[in-house]
Enzyme design. Structure first.
Site, PDB file in Angstrom:
ATOM      1  N   HIS A  56       0.852  -1.192   0.000  1.00 37.85           N
ATOM      2  CA  HIS A  56       0.000   0.000   0.000  1.00 37.85           C
ATOM      3  C   HIS A  56       0.884   1.237   0.000  1.00 37.85           C
ATOM      4  O   HIS A  56       1.987   1.229   0.562  1.00 37.85           O
ATOM      5  CB  HIS A  56      -0.896   0.019   1.234  1.00 37.85           C
ATOM      6  CG  HIS A  56      -1.875  -1.103   1.295  1.00 37.85           C
ATOM      7  ND1 HIS A  56      -2.841  -1.170   2.267  1.00 37.85           N
ATOM      8  CD2 HIS A  56      -2.050  -2.204   0.511  1.00 37.85           C
ATOM      9  CE1 HIS A  56      -3.573  -2.259   2.095  1.00 37.85           C
ATOM     10  NE2 HIS A  56      -3.102  -2.906   1.038  1.00 37.85           N
ATOM     11  N   GLU A  58       0.771   4.017   1.651  1.00 39.81           N
ATOM     12  CA  GLU A  58       1.136   4.541   2.967  1.00 39.81           C
ATOM     13  C   GLU A  58       2.179   3.673   3.656  1.00 39.81           C
ATOM     14  O   GLU A  58       3.087   4.181   4.301  1.00 39.81           O
ATOM     15  CB  GLU A  58      -0.108   4.644   3.869  1.00 39.81           C
ATOM     16  CG  GLU A  58      -1.230   5.490   3.304  1.00 39.81           C
ATOM     17  CD  GLU A  58      -2.214   4.681   2.471  1.00 39.81           C
ATOM     18  OE1 GLU A  58      -3.324   5.200   2.253  1.00 39.81           O
ATOM     19  OE2 GLU A  58      -1.910   3.545   2.043  1.00 39.81           O
ATOM     20  N   CYS A  86      -5.350   1.923   6.122  1.00 35.98           N
ATOM     21  CA  CYS A  86      -5.913   0.710   6.701  1.00 35.98           C
ATOM     22  C   CYS A  86      -5.172   0.404   8.009  1.00 35.98           C
ATOM     23  O   CYS A  86      -4.211   1.087   8.371  1.00 35.98           O
ATOM     24  CB  CYS A  86      -5.788  -0.457   5.714  1.00 35.98           C
ATOM     25  SG  CYS A  86      -4.097  -1.059   5.491  1.00 35.98           S
ATOM     26  N   CYS A  89      -1.411  -0.113   7.431  1.00 40.41           N
ATOM     27  CA  CYS A  89      -0.708   1.135   7.141  1.00 40.41           C
ATOM     28  C   CYS A  89      -0.659   2.044   8.367  1.00 40.41           C
ATOM     29  O   CYS A  89       0.351   2.702   8.617  1.00 40.41           O
ATOM     30  CB  CYS A  89      -1.368   1.847   5.965  1.00 40.41           C
ATOM     31  SG  CYS A  89      -1.172   0.955   4.409  1.00 40.41           S
TER      32      CYS A  89
END
Length: 164
Positions: A56, A58, A86, A89
């Protein structure tokens, strides 16, 4: 520190657009220092990283940031991201020591949009909840610019090409 959150958030949206145009999931993040300088940017890396479900934007940015900057520097930084981090992250942001998160679309909105997509089994767990479980305070601002943020996802999870 008086940052223009909408301006920087739109920069993260641009990174998300580039990720989508490059064949990746439409998510993007930027790291901004206390002086307003953009320190780094990161698009989603699912495809670029060999179908890594943990790539991801992030999480990748938090990892890079923790390698490049000392924790006391990161405490004064802001991570701008196209969608709410999420749980994974948020954990990476917490461990990196980044002091503030500003996001567009919420996890709950993203989950409603993506449905049960195999490449994005979204967790509806607010990043605030994750951060509040920790010992370090992380300021959270969002959701902001939700219509613009949701537009980044439009059609993607149904396999439609980029509208940009």
């Amino acid at each position: 520190m008086n940052l223009d959150h909408e301006r920087y958030l739109r920069m993260a949206f641009d990174v998300a657009r580039k990720a989508r145009e490059g064949g990746d999931h439409p998510f993007g993040a930027i790291l901004v220092g206390p002086d307003g300088a953009v320190l780094m940017e990161q698009g989603n890396g699912y495809t670029a990283e060999g179908h890594d479900m943990t790539a991801h934007a992030e999480r990748l940015l938090a990892t890079r940031a923790s390698k490049a900057h000392a924790p006391d520097e990161l405490a004064g930084c802001t991570l701008y991201t196209s969608a709410e981090p999420c749980a994974m992250c948020a954990g990476a942001i917490y461990w990196a020591g980044i002091g503030r998160v500003v996001y567009g679309q919420s996890e709950a909105e993203l989950k409603a949009l993506t449905g049960d997509h195999a490449e994005n089994p979204t967790l509806d767990l607010p990043c605030r909840t994750v951060f509040e479980a920790g010992q370090r305070k992380i300021e959270v601002i969002g959701p902001l610019l939700t219509e613009e943020s949701a537009a980044l996802q439009a059609g993607f999870w149904a396999g439609e090409p980029s509208a940009a």
